[in-house]
Design a protein around this motif. Structure first.
Motif, PDB file in Angstrom:
ATOM      1  N   ILE A 192       0.847  -1.195   0.000  1.00 61.02           N
ATOM      2  CA  ILE A 192       0.000   0.000   0.000  1.00 61.02           C
ATOM      3  C   ILE A 192       0.885   1.248   0.000  1.00 61.02           C
ATOM      4  O   ILE A 192       1.582   1.525   0.966  1.00 61.02           O
ATOM      5  CB  ILE A 192      -0.976  -0.018   1.210  1.00 61.02           C
ATOM      6  CG1 ILE A 192      -0.295  -0.519   2.496  1.00 61.02           C
ATOM      7  CG2 ILE A 192      -2.191  -0.871   0.912  1.00 61.02           C
ATOM      8  CD1 ILE A 192      -1.203  -0.563   3.720  1.00 61.02           C
ATOM      9  N   SER A 193       0.852   1.954  -1.131  1.00 58.92           N
ATOM     10  CA  SER A 193       1.692   3.155  -1.217  1.00 58.92           C
ATOM     11  C   SER A 193       0.937   4.229  -1.972  1.00 58.92           C
ATOM     12  O   SER A 193      -0.261   4.098  -2.241  1.00 58.92           O
ATOM     13  CB  SER A 193       3.007   2.813  -1.921  1.00 58.92           C
ATOM     14  OG  SER A 193       2.779   2.624  -3.293  1.00 58.92           O
ATOM     15  N   GLY A 194       1.650   5.291  -2.318  1.00 62.66           N
ATOM     16  CA  GLY A 194       1.025   6.381  -3.055  1.00 62.66           C
ATOM     17  C   GLY A 194       0.708   5.996  -4.486  1.00 62.66           C
ATOM     18  O   GLY A 194      -0.160   6.580  -5.127  1.00 62.66           O
ATOM     19  N   VAL A 219      -4.257   3.450  -2.461  1.00 58.79           N
ATOM     20  CA  VAL A 219      -4.700   3.867  -1.118  1.00 58.79           C
ATOM     21  C   VAL A 219      -4.054   5.187  -0.712  1.00 58.79           C
ATOM     22  O   VAL A 219      -4.734   6.105  -0.252  1.00 58.79           O
ATOM     23  CB  VAL A 219      -4.308   2.851  -0.026  1.00 58.79           C
ATOM     24  CG1 VAL A 219      -4.948   3.234   1.297  1.00 58.79           C
ATOM     25  CG2 VAL A 219      -4.688   1.464  -0.390  1.00 58.79           C
ATOM     26  N   GLY A 220      -2.738   5.273  -0.872  1.00 58.64           N
ATOM     27  CA  GLY A 220      -2.023   6.478  -0.451  1.00 58.64           C
ATOM     28  C   GLY A 220      -2.528   7.705  -1.209  1.00 58.64           C
ATOM     29  O   GLY A 220      -2.685   8.787  -0.637  1.00 58.64           O
ATOM     30  N   GLU A 221      -2.820   7.476  -2.478  1.00 59.18           N
ATOM     31  CA  GLU A 221      -3.344   8.551  -3.319  1.00 59.18           C
ATOM     32  C   GLU A 221      -4.705   9.023  -2.782  1.00 59.18           C
ATOM     33  O   GLU A 221      -4.978  10.231  -2.734  1.00 59.18           O
ATOM     34  CB  GLU A 221      -3.496   7.964  -4.730  1.00 59.18           C
ATOM     35  CG  GLU A 221      -3.734   8.935  -5.827  1.00 59.18           C
ATOM     36  CD  GLU A 221      -3.825   8.179  -7.185  1.00 59.18           C
ATOM     37  OE1 GLU A 221      -3.591   6.953  -7.248  1.00 59.18           O
ATOM     38  OE2 GLU A 221      -4.152   8.859  -8.159  1.00 59.18           O
ATOM     39  N   TYR A 234       0.097  18.166   1.344  1.00 59.66           N
ATOM     40  CA  TYR A 234       0.703  16.921   0.869  1.00 59.66           C
ATOM     41  C   TYR A 234       1.954  16.594   1.685  1.00 59.66           C
ATOM     42  O   TYR A 234       2.704  17.507   2.000  1.00 59.66           O
ATOM     43  CB  TYR A 234       1.090  17.071  -0.615  1.00 59.66           C
ATOM     44  CG  TYR A 234       1.818  15.872  -1.155  1.00 59.66           C
ATOM     45  CD1 TYR A 234       1.120  14.772  -1.621  1.00 59.66           C
ATOM     46  CD2 TYR A 234       3.211  15.830  -1.151  1.00 59.66           C
ATOM     47  CE1 TYR A 234       1.791  13.653  -2.083  1.00 59.66           C
ATOM     48  CE2 TYR A 234       3.879  14.709  -1.613  1.00 59.66           C
ATOM     49  CZ  TYR A 234       3.172  13.627  -2.074  1.00 59.66           C
ATOM     50  OH  TYR A 234       3.835  12.528  -2.519  1.00 59.66           O
ATOM     51  N   PRO A 235       2.253  15.364   2.026  1.00 56.71           N
ATOM     52  CA  PRO A 235       1.425  14.179   1.826  1.00 56.71           C
ATOM     53  C   PRO A 235       0.374  14.060   2.921  1.00 56.71           C
ATOM     54  O   PRO A 235       0.681  14.232   4.110  1.00 56.71           O
ATOM     55  CB  PRO A 235       2.438  13.038   1.922  1.00 56.71           C
ATOM     56  CG  PRO A 235       3.530  13.567   2.792  1.00 56.71           C
ATOM     57  CD  PRO A 235       3.545  15.056   2.647  1.00 56.71           C
ATOM     58  N   GLY A 236      -0.855  13.749   2.514  1.00 54.92           N
ATOM     59  CA  GLY A 236      -1.978  13.821   3.448  1.00 54.92           C
ATOM     60  C   GLY A 236      -2.105  12.634   4.380  1.00 54.92           C
ATOM     61  O   GLY A 236      -2.760  12.734   5.420  1.00 54.92           O
ATOM     62  N   GLY A 237      -1.484  11.500   4.019  1.00 59.54           N
ATOM     63  CA  GLY A 237      -1.654  10.292   4.832  1.00 59.54           C
ATOM     64  C   GLY A 237      -1.420  10.516   6.323  1.00 59.54           C
ATOM     65  O   GLY A 237      -2.308  10.274   7.140  1.00 59.54           O
ATOM     66  N   GLY A 330       4.441   3.049   1.717  1.00 60.29           N
ATOM     67  CA  GLY A 330       4.275   4.245   2.542  1.00 60.29           C
ATOM     68  C   GLY A 330       3.113   4.195   3.531  1.00 60.29           C
ATOM     69  O   GLY A 330       3.241   4.627   4.680  1.00 60.29           O
ATOM     70  N   VAL A 331       1.974   3.621   3.103  1.00 57.06           N
ATOM     71  CA  VAL A 331       0.784   3.614   3.970  1.00 57.06           C
ATOM     72  C   VAL A 331       0.941   2.636   5.138  1.00 57.06           C
ATOM     73  O   VAL A 331       0.208   2.717   6.129  1.00 57.06           O
ATOM     74  CB  VAL A 331      -0.487   3.339   3.131  1.00 57.06           C
ATOM     75  CG1 VAL A 331      -1.745   3.402   3.980  1.00 57.06           C
ATOM     76  CG2 VAL A 331      -0.609   4.330   1.965  1.00 57.06           C
ATOM     77  N   SER A 332       1.927   1.748   5.068  1.00 62.94           N
ATOM     78  CA  SER A 332       2.134   0.825   6.194  1.00 62.94           C
ATOM     79  C   SER A 332       2.662   1.563   7.421  1.00 62.94           C
ATOM     80  O   SER A 332       2.793   0.985   8.498  1.00 62.94           O
ATOM     81  CB  SER A 332       3.078  -0.321   5.808  1.00 62.94           C
ATOM     82  OG  SER A 332       4.377   0.163   5.538  1.00 62.94           O
ATOM     83  N   ALA A 333       2.920   2.872   7.282  1.00 62.26           N
ATOM     84  CA  ALA A 333       3.269   3.685   8.454  1.00 62.26           C
ATOM     85  C   ALA A 333       2.025   4.021   9.273  1.00 62.26           C
ATOM     86  O   ALA A 333       2.127   4.539  10.387  1.00 62.26           O
ATOM     87  CB  ALA A 333       3.949   4.980   8.003  1.00 62.26           C
ATOM     88  N   ASN A 334       0.846   3.708   8.735  1.00 64.08           N
ATOM     89  CA  ASN A 334      -0.403   4.062   9.429  1.00 64.08           C
ATOM     90  C   ASN A 334      -0.696   3.071  10.553  1.00 64.08           C
ATOM     91  O   ASN A 334      -0.967   1.895  10.317  1.00 64.08           O
ATOM     92  CB  ASN A 334      -1.551   4.057   8.406  1.00 64.08           C
ATOM     93  CG  ASN A 334      -2.855   4.493   9.020  1.00 64.08           C
ATOM     94  OD1 ASN A 334      -3.405   3.822   9.879  1.00 64.08           O
ATOM     95  ND2 ASN A 334      -3.341   5.636   8.586  1.00 64.08           N
ATOM     96  N   THR A 335      -0.663   3.559  11.782  1.00 61.78           N
ATOM     97  CA  THR A 335      -0.781   2.630  12.914  1.00 61.78           C
ATOM     98  C   THR A 335      -2.196   2.100  13.105  1.00 61.78           C
ATOM     99  O   THR A 335      -2.374   0.987  13.589  1.00 61.78           O
ATOM    100  CB  THR A 335      -0.307   3.277  14.231  1.00 61.78           C
ATOM    101  OG1 THR A 335      -0.780   4.616  14.261  1.00 61.78           O
ATOM    102  CG2 THR A 335       1.196   3.289  14.332  1.00 61.78           C
TER     103      THR A 335
HETATM  104  O1  KG4 Z   1       5.774   4.179  -0.634  1.00 64.00           O
HETATM  105  P1  KG4 Z   1       5.687   5.671  -0.649  1.00 64.00           P
HETATM  106  O2  KG4 Z   1       6.660   6.467   0.172  1.00 64.00           O
HETATM  107  O3  KG4 Z   1       5.809   6.216  -2.109  1.00 64.00           O
HETATM  108  C1  KG4 Z   1       5.251   5.546  -3.201  1.00 64.00           C
HETATM  109  O4  KG4 Z   1       5.926   4.635  -3.727  1.00 64.00           O
HETATM  110  O5  KG4 Z   1       4.107   5.899  -3.517  1.00 64.00           O
HETATM  111  O6  KG4 Z   1       4.185   6.050  -0.197  1.00 64.00           O
HETATM  112  C2  KG4 Z   1       3.756   7.379  -0.042  1.00 64.00           C
HETATM  113  C3  KG4 Z   1       2.293   7.393   0.392  1.00 64.00           C
HETATM  114  C4  KG4 Z   1       1.666   8.783   0.364  1.00 64.00           C
HETATM  115  O7  KG4 Z   1       0.442   8.701  -0.336  1.00 64.00           O
HETATM  116  C5  KG4 Z   1       1.435   9.102   1.840  1.00 64.00           C
HETATM  117  O8  KG4 Z   1       0.333   9.933   2.082  1.00 64.00           O
HETATM  118  C6  KG4 Z   1       1.208   7.723   2.400  1.00 64.00           C
HETATM  119  O9  KG4 Z   1       2.160   6.924   1.739  1.00 64.00           O
HETATM  120  N1  KG4 Z   1       1.423   7.695   3.857  1.00 64.00           N
HETATM  121  C7  KG4 Z   1       0.442   7.411   4.748  1.00 64.00           C
HETATM  122  C8  KG4 Z   1       1.011   7.544   6.034  1.00 64.00           C
HETATM  123  N2  KG4 Z   1       2.328   7.880   5.882  1.00 64.00           N
HETATM  124  C9  KG4 Z   1       2.560   7.967   4.533  1.00 64.00           C
HETATM  125  N3  KG4 Z   1      -0.854   7.086   4.561  1.00 64.00           N
HETATM  126  C10 KG4 Z   1      -1.595   6.865   5.651  1.00 64.00           C
HETATM  127  N4  KG4 Z   1      -1.134   6.983   6.918  1.00 64.00           N
HETATM  128  C11 KG4 Z   1       0.155   7.303   7.153  1.00 64.00           C
HETATM  129  N5  KG4 Z   1       0.592   7.403   8.413  1.00 64.00           N
END
Ligand code: KG4
Ligand code: ZN
Length: 397
Positions: A192-194, A219-221, A234-237, A330-335
């Motif tokens: 799950i990433s941007g 998902v990240g998008e 940005y980034p909104g996650g 990136g989204v795997s940082a979401n706890t």
């Molecule tokens: O893997 P990544 O660094 O870059 C890509 O390969 O896309 O992922 C970036 C994405 C962004 O959409 C950002 O908003 C999301 O990861 N992200 C999160 C969190 N931290 C980063 N989404 C949800 N919750 C977070 N804590």
């Protein structure tokens, strides 16, 4: 023992690291691990702007390489003067014909400094933003020529999967990786990433089958777009995630769970984003969009996304009798998301593998790990010919 340089430039992080392998132990130590994030530069545009990313990578790569050489010297890694011959100079100028300044920087840096002996240059060649990928690939090709090193192109998504192999204190530990022979297959990986949302069946290291992916937004998008609608930058996650913690259940705030019942592993998040937009516009019109409502929307959005991810991933784990689940990107940082998956895996009695916090986003250690596993498991060898390596924006696993 081999010294390996790994380069990642697929999106908005410029990253380089240097590792030294101990093949007999199937492990490596980290000499240097560097990353420059462009987040602040892209924030103004509300997302990553490819031409700007390319320009920044072009600027950052030689700076990072210079620092890598300093770090190698500090750690007494063997090096030597590696003056650029006329023949090499012509090759480098040709590869970097669109970035002549970068070519000149590399040539003069090699001519004036002691450079560590590097055996292999690993580089992300896709998927990602093509202009950004090309700078990294061409930089890697020129270094490989200058250093007489082999080159190995790697898949960014395999990198994210391999990011879970790195220990918490990988920088200080002589053995940076968990034992790669201790993993039981098959595994399921939720990426799950941007740019991606994929459920992958990992049959073994290097053997993947994509079971399903998003048909539209990642998902990240979706996090980033909804955050923008809520007035967050940005980034909104991470911002949505923070707001969601203060959110409360709210009857006026409900969002759909797209494709929840589709009985396959496909995702769709653009409808969720549109529903969020209508909801936000409606609340604005009624003058009800205060701070608490924003938090409530963030909470509901996180619940909606998580419910869909959980249901589909659980089905994949059961169907394939997986022994473990890898969540990365990136989204795997979401706890909130990872806590829910901890409960799921606990209930199913399978292991959950997550990357360290600083390795959730894009980095070059994940590229080094992916390439290292390919080498020690004899999945692929590094190659001598740099000419055949190209950037592929939509590269598949
Ligand atoms: O893997 P990544 O660094 O870059 C890509 O390969 O896309 O992922 C970036 C994405 C962004 O959409 C950002 O908003 C999301 O990861 N992200 C999160 C969190 N931290 C980063 N989404 C949800 N919750 C977070 N804590
Ligand atoms: Zn990524």
């Amino acid at each position: 023992m081999k010294t390996i340089l790994a380069i990642e430039t697929s999106c908005d992080e410029t990253a380089i690291s240097l590792i030294q392998t101990h093949e007999s132990e199937e492990n490596f130590s980290v000499i240097s691990d560097l990353v420059i994030s462009q987040i602040d530069i892209h924030a103004e545009y509300g997302g990553v702007f490819p031409a700007l990313a390319k320009r920044e990578h072009t600027k950052n790569l030689p700076l990072l390489f210079e620092q890598i050489c300093k770090d190698a010297r500090k750690k007494n890694i063997e090096g030597k003067e590696q003056k650029i011959t006329q023949e090499k100079k012509e090759q480098i100028l040709e590869i970097l014909s669109r970035e002549p300044e970068l070519a000149e920087k590399i040539i003069s840096f090699f001519n004036e400094n002691n450079i560590p002996n590097i055996d292999i240059v690993m580089v992300t060649h896709g998927p990602g933003l093509a202009p950004a990928l090309w700078v990294g690939v061409n930089f890697a090709r020129t270094l490989s020529i200058a250093l007489d090193a082999k080159i190995m192109p790697l898949n960014h998504m395999e990198g994210h999967i391999s990011s879970i192999l790195l220990k918490e204190n990988y920088i200080k530990d002589e053995k940076a990786l968990y034992n790669i022979n201790n993993f039981e297959f098959p595994l399921i990986s939720l990426l799950i990433s941007g740019g991606h949302t994929q459920i992958i069946l990992v049959k073994n290291w290097g053997e993947y089958e994509i079971l399903g992916e998003t048909t539209d937004d990642a998902v990240g998008e979706a996090f980033d777009k909804v955050a923008r609608l809520l007035g967050m930058s940005y980034p909104g996650g991470p911002k949505i995630s923070k707001a969601a913690r203060l959110g409360e259940p709210d009857n006026d705030v409900s969002l759909p769970r797209p494709m929840l019942h589709s009985k396959d592993y496909r995702f769709s998040f653009s409808g969720l984003k549109t529903a969020a937009r209508y909801l936000i516009e409606d609340l604005k019109e009624k003058n009800l969009l205060d701070e608490q409502k924003i938090n409530n929307i963030a909470r509901e959005f996180e619940y909606a996304v998580t419910e869909v991810l959980l249901k589909k991933t659980k089905a994949a784990l059961l169907e394939h009798e997986a022994r473990g689940l890898i969540i990365a990107g990136g989204v795997s940082a979401n706890t909130f998301i990872t806590e829910n998956f901890k409960n799921l895996c606990g209930g199913l009695d399978i292991t959950l593998y997550l990357p360290e916090k600083n390795l959730c986003g894009d980095n070059s250690m994940m590229i080094a790990s992916a390439g290292f596993v390919r080498l020690v498991k004899n999945i692929e060898q590094a190659q001598k010919n740099t000419a055949e390596i190209s950037a592929i924006g939509n590269l598949k696993l």
